[in-house]
Structure formats: structure tokens, C-alpha cells
Design a protein around this motif. Structure first.
Motif, mmCIF file in Angstrom:
data_model
loop_
_atom_site.group_PDB
_atom_site.id
_atom_site.type_symbol
_atom_site.label_atom_id
_atom_site.label_comp_id
_atom_site.label_asym_id
_atom_site.label_seq_id
_atom_site.Cartn_x
_atom_site.Cartn_y
_atom_site.Cartn_z
ATOM 1 N N ALA A 134 0.823 -1.213 0.000
ATOM 2 C CA ALA A 134 0.000 0.000 0.000
ATOM 3 C C ALA A 134 0.855 1.261 0.000
ATOM 4 C CB ALA A 134 -0.933 -0.006 1.204
ATOM 5 N N VAL A 135 1.913 1.275 0.788
ATOM 6 C CA VAL A 135 2.761 2.463 0.874
ATOM 7 C C VAL A 135 3.430 2.751 -0.470
ATOM 8 C CG1 VAL A 135 4.840 3.423 1.919
ATOM 9 C CG2 VAL A 135 3.148 2.287 3.354
ATOM 10 N N SER A 136 3.978 1.722 -1.112
ATOM 11 C CA SER A 136 4.670 1.923 -2.386
ATOM 12 C C SER A 136 3.718 2.307 -3.506
ATOM 13 C CB SER A 136 5.438 0.655 -2.778
ATOM 14 O OG SER A 136 4.565 -0.450 -2.924
ATOM 15 N N GLU A 137 2.439 1.992 -3.363
ATOM 16 C CA GLU A 137 1.467 2.394 -4.377
ATOM 17 C C GLU A 137 1.292 3.902 -4.397
ATOM 18 O OE1 GLU A 137 -2.852 0.829 -6.017
ATOM 19 O OE2 GLU A 137 -2.465 0.769 -3.861
ATOM 20 N N GLY A 138 1.358 4.529 -3.223
ATOM 21 C CA GLY A 138 1.155 5.970 -3.151
ATOM 22 C C GLY A 138 2.426 6.781 -3.124
ATOM 23 N N PHE A 139 3.491 6.214 -2.536
ATOM 24 C CA PHE A 139 4.742 6.950 -2.369
ATOM 25 C C PHE A 139 5.811 6.442 -3.329
ATOM 26 C CE2 PHE A 139 2.706 7.474 1.769
ATOM 27 C CZ PHE A 139 2.937 8.820 2.034
ATOM 28 N N ALA A 140 6.603 7.356 -3.840
ATOM 29 C CA ALA A 140 7.749 6.993 -4.660
ATOM 30 C C ALA A 140 8.921 6.659 -3.744
ATOM 31 C CB ALA A 140 8.115 8.142 -5.591
ATOM 32 N N GLN A 203 -6.793 5.102 5.262
ATOM 33 C CA GLN A 203 -6.673 6.466 4.759
ATOM 34 C C GLN A 203 -7.399 6.667 3.430
ATOM 35 O OE1 GLN A 203 -3.907 9.273 5.623
ATOM 36 N NE2 GLN A 203 -4.843 8.650 7.553
ATOM 37 N N GLN A 204 -7.344 5.664 2.575
ATOM 38 C CA GLN A 204 -7.993 5.806 1.280
ATOM 39 C C GLN A 204 -9.509 5.868 1.420
ATOM 40 O OE1 GLN A 204 -8.111 3.034 -2.617
ATOM 41 N NE2 GLN A 204 -6.088 3.840 -2.105
ATOM 42 N N GLU A 205 -10.053 5.040 2.279
ATOM 43 C CA GLU A 205 -11.500 5.080 2.491
ATOM 44 C C GLU A 205 -11.934 6.418 3.068
ATOM 45 O OE1 GLU A 205 -12.816 1.764 4.771
ATOM 46 O OE2 GLU A 205 -12.322 0.284 3.219
ATOM 47 N N LEU A 206 -11.133 6.976 3.956
ATOM 48 C CA LEU A 206 -11.445 8.284 4.510
ATOM 49 C C LEU A 206 -11.479 9.341 3.419
ATOM 50 C CD1 LEU A 206 -9.270 8.240 7.761
ATOM 51 C CD2 LEU A 206 -11.757 8.120 7.636
ATOM 52 N N ALA A 207 -10.517 9.291 2.502
ATOM 53 C CA ALA A 207 -10.460 10.267 1.419
ATOM 54 C C ALA A 207 -11.602 10.074 0.428
ATOM 55 C CB ALA A 207 -9.117 10.182 0.701
ATOM 56 N N LEU A 208 -11.868 8.830 0.061
ATOM 57 C CA LEU A 208 -12.895 8.565 -0.944
ATOM 58 C C LEU A 208 -14.284 8.913 -0.439
ATOM 59 C CD1 LEU A 208 -11.767 5.167 -2.525
ATOM 60 C CD2 LEU A 208 -11.177 7.490 -3.194
ATOM 61 N N ASN A 209 -14.505 8.768 0.861
ATOM 62 C CA ASN A 209 -15.831 8.986 1.439
ATOM 63 C C ASN A 209 -15.846 10.184 2.378
ATOM 64 O OD1 ASN A 209 -17.064 6.478 0.310
ATOM 65 N ND2 ASN A 209 -15.515 5.509 1.596
ATOM 66 N N HIS A 226 3.161 9.481 -6.011
ATOM 67 C CA HIS A 226 2.726 9.085 -7.346
ATOM 68 C C HIS A 226 1.475 9.895 -7.702
ATOM 69 C CE1 HIS A 226 5.668 5.941 -7.730
ATOM 70 N NE2 HIS A 226 5.188 5.231 -6.727
ATOM 71 N N ASN A 227 1.668 10.954 -8.464
ATOM 72 C CA ASN A 227 0.561 11.847 -8.789
ATOM 73 C C ASN A 227 -0.565 11.138 -9.525
ATOM 74 O OD1 ASN A 227 3.068 13.634 -8.470
ATOM 75 N ND2 ASN A 227 1.447 15.170 -8.531
ATOM 76 N N ASP A 228 -0.209 10.254 -10.448
ATOM 77 C CA ASP A 228 -1.243 9.553 -11.223
ATOM 78 C C ASP A 228 -2.132 8.706 -10.312
ATOM 79 O OD1 ASP A 228 -0.242 10.692 -13.494
ATOM 80 O OD2 ASP A 228 0.863 8.908 -14.153
ATOM 81 N N PHE A 229 -1.526 8.049 -9.347
ATOM 82 C CA PHE A 229 -2.287 7.247 -8.395
ATOM 83 C C PHE A 229 -3.306 8.106 -7.653
ATOM 84 C CE2 PHE A 229 -2.519 6.286 -3.814
ATOM 85 C CZ PHE A 229 -3.206 5.080 -3.848
ATOM 86 N N ILE A 230 -2.867 9.260 -7.186
ATOM 87 C CA ILE A 230 -3.747 10.145 -6.430
ATOM 88 C C ILE A 230 -4.884 10.664 -7.308
ATOM 89 C CG2 ILE A 230 -3.863 12.327 -5.151
ATOM 90 C CD1 ILE A 230 -0.890 11.863 -4.415
ATOM 91 N N ALA A 231 -4.567 11.023 -8.536
ATOM 92 C CA ALA A 231 -5.551 11.651 -9.418
ATOM 93 C C ALA A 231 -6.641 10.700 -9.879
ATOM 94 C CB ALA A 231 -4.845 12.259 -10.620
ATOM 95 N N ARG A 232 -6.347 9.408 -9.954
ATOM 96 C CA ARG A 232 -7.324 8.486 -10.540
ATOM 97 C C ARG A 232 -8.289 7.861 -9.526
ATOM 98 N NH1 ARG A 232 -2.566 5.013 -11.130
ATOM 99 N NH2 ARG A 232 -2.691 3.256 -9.659
ATOM 100 N N LEU A 233 -8.125 8.133 -8.247
ATOM 101 C CA LEU A 233 -9.017 7.555 -7.253
ATOM 102 C C LEU A 233 -10.420 8.162 -7.367
ATOM 103 C CD1 LEU A 233 -6.668 7.458 -4.119
ATOM 104 C CD2 LEU A 233 -7.358 5.536 -5.565
ATOM 105 N N PRO A 234 -11.469 7.370 -7.124
ATOM 106 C CA PRO A 234 -12.857 7.832 -7.309
ATOM 107 C C PRO A 234 -13.419 8.542 -6.065
ATOM 108 C CG PRO A 234 -12.866 5.496 -6.804
ATOM 109 C CD PRO A 234 -11.417 5.905 -6.868
ATOM 110 N N TYR A 235 -12.956 9.763 -5.837
ATOM 111 C CA TYR A 235 -13.417 10.532 -4.683
ATOM 112 C C TYR A 235 -14.893 10.906 -4.843
ATOM 113 C CZ TYR A 235 -8.332 11.152 -4.429
ATOM 114 O OH TYR A 235 -6.992 10.942 -4.400
#
Length: 273
Positions: A134-140, A203-209, A226-235
Motif C-alpha cells: 500500500a505504501v509503495s502504491e502511493g509513495f515513490a 486512509q484511502q476510504e477516509l479520502a474517498l468517502n 505518485h501523482n497519477d495514483f492520487i488523481a485516478r481515485l474515485p473521490y
């Protein structure tokens, strides 16, 4: 800049500054091994004049005391609890939060701890889920084994942290090195370890909801996320219905390009008022 004040909480004696602006109260939460001084452009500028800004040093950082109980406080949930307690002590019943890097993760967690929030803006804070990878998915990079997670830093590592944390093109000021030097090393090691293990709410659930408007304003050249990861989440409650990536700017857009960043911050605060 306004005078430094102190207030006692169950986590630590916290240092903070606040401005006299008449508008929407705003809590400003800094990142790992820095201090409230990274927000000085906002505190001393038009943002501080227009809004009641409160910027504090996390426990173990800056002019705040080390945590009374490091294991309880030196993690996202503990820091969020300290922030909520600070605003309760100041009798501020409704406020927005601006969180940078670690501060953004703290701001997200505050949504799970209090109903006092009017809105949240995060920058440099990827909303990661929990579990392996999970950490490597969001952080470089490998933040779990970087200087950001080390309890004891060498002189060279302190210099590198101070010069690189805001981005390679961001202005350098002496307080950045002073903040890294002062930081309780346990704050780094415990926080990163618990973040990587998925301790606390997702953290992701908190952001999405998000129950309040969530603004995300990042630097497009942020080397730590990872900007692309952040931008594509379905907030579901994303301010402006998009993630803003500011061209040519690094990890701390409010510090590197305050005039550009403050335009977004001001508009957000006006929109949620």
C-alpha cells in the motif's frame, strides 16, 4: 509573525501561532521532521490576514515538547487526536484543515475523529489503503527504509533531509535544518512503521468517502508521491471535482510557490464558508 504560544494537551505541551484574520478558521498541519514555520508565507501574508489561521508544532517537533507517551502519539492517529484536542482547547468549534505530507494524513484521520471540520485540503499526501504494497502504491521510493523513517540521523542525512524535503527548487531556510535536528527521532521511526503496517483507519476510504469537501492540490514535480495514483481515485466529495497538479512545482507548493498555491487555498476556504 504572531507570538509563539503554548498549550497543554494530554499528548504534549504544544507550541502554536495564530493570526487575527476574521474569516474561516484554518488549522495548518506540517510534515515529518519540520515545523509550523513552513507555513510562514501564509501566516504573514494575505491568508493570515483574511482567515484565522492556527499553525502548530506536532509533538516531538519544533517548539512543542516530546510526546508524553511516544507509542500512543507518534503515529497518524495520535497526531490527529492531539490536533483535535488543541482546537478544542482553543474553543474553535468549526474549522478547515490544511495538511502537508504527514500533515495531510493527519488531516484525513481527523475526519474520523471529529465533526468539527468544515473542509480539508491536503498536499503531498497520497491516500493509501492498507496491506502489503500500500505504501509503495502511493509513495515513490522506499520510505520505510529512507531517512524519513530513521530514528538517528547523521549530519549528512540531516542536511539532505532539510534541503530535499520541500523539493529541489524550493527556497531553503535555516529553520528547515533546525527542525530536522530538533525532531524526536522516535517520531519518525514509530510513525512510518505504523503507517506501513496499516495501523488505524484506512486512509484511502477516509479520502474517498470524505464527509466534508476534500481539496487535493499537489506539485506536479513532487518526487515523493505518485501523482497519477492520487488523481485516478474515485473521490465522492472532491472539491472542484478534480485533483490539482501545479506545473513545475515540488513537494511543498505552499512554500515553493505561495502566490500560486494561496489562490487555491483562498478559493477553497471561501467555497466552504
Amino acid at each position: 509573525m504572531s507570538d509563539l504560544k503554548h498549550i497543554d494537551t494530554s499528548h504534549a505541551r504544544l507550541a502554536y501561532r495564530e493570526t487575527d484574520g476574521p474569516g474561516q478558521p484554518l488549522l495548518m498541519v506540517h510534515g515529518n521532521s519540520t515545523s509550523h514555520q513552513v507555513f510562514r508565507n501564509q501566516l504573514d501574508g494575505a491568508i493570515g490576514a483574511a482567515y484565522r489561521c492556527v499553525a502548530f508544532d506536532l509533538p516531538g517537533h519544533g517548539a512543542s515538547d516530546d510526546a508524553c507517551d511516544p507509542d500512543t502519539t507518534y503515529n497518524v492517529q495520535g497526531y490527529a487526536a492531539a490536533a483535535v484536542e488543541l482546537m478544542q482547547a482553543l474553543r474553535i468549534d468549526r474549522y478547515a484543515v490544511l495538511g502537508w505530507s504527514l500533515g495531510g494524513h493527519i488531516a484525513l484521520d481527523m475526519m474520523a475523529q471529529t465533526r468539527a471540520l468544515a473542509g480539508v485540503m491536503i498536499t503531498g499526501s497520497p491516500p493509501i489503503t492498507q496491506g502489503k504494497g500500500a505504501v509503495s502504491e502511493g509513495f515513490a521510493g522506499d520510505i520505510e527504509h529512507s531517512i524519513a523513517s530513521k530514528q538517528i540521523l547523521t549530519g549528512e542525512e540531516i542536511e539532505a533531509f532539510a534541503h530535499n524535503t520541500c523539493g529541489p527548487n524550493a527556497p531553503y531556510a535555516s529553520f528547515l535544518k533546525e527542525a530536522v535536528t530538533r525532531c524526536d527521532g522516535r517520531a519518525r521511526s514509530l510513525m512510518i512503521a505504523k503507517l506501513a503496517c496499516g495501523v488505524g483507519p484506512n486512509q484511502q476510504e477516509l479520502a474517498l468517502n470524505a464527509p466534508v469537501p476534500l481539496a487535493i492540490v499537489n506539485g506536479s514535480e513532487d518526487a515523493f508521491i505518485h501523482n497519477d495514483f492520487i488523481a485516478r481515485l474515485p473521490y465522492r466529495n472532491l472539491w472542484d471535482k478534480k485533483v490539482h497538479d501545479l506545473p513545475g512545482i515540488g513537494h511543498a507548493p505552499f512554500w515553493e510557490a505561495p502566490e500560486t498555491f494561496d489562490a487555491y487555498l483562498s478559493r477553497f476556504l471561501n467555497d466552504i464558508t
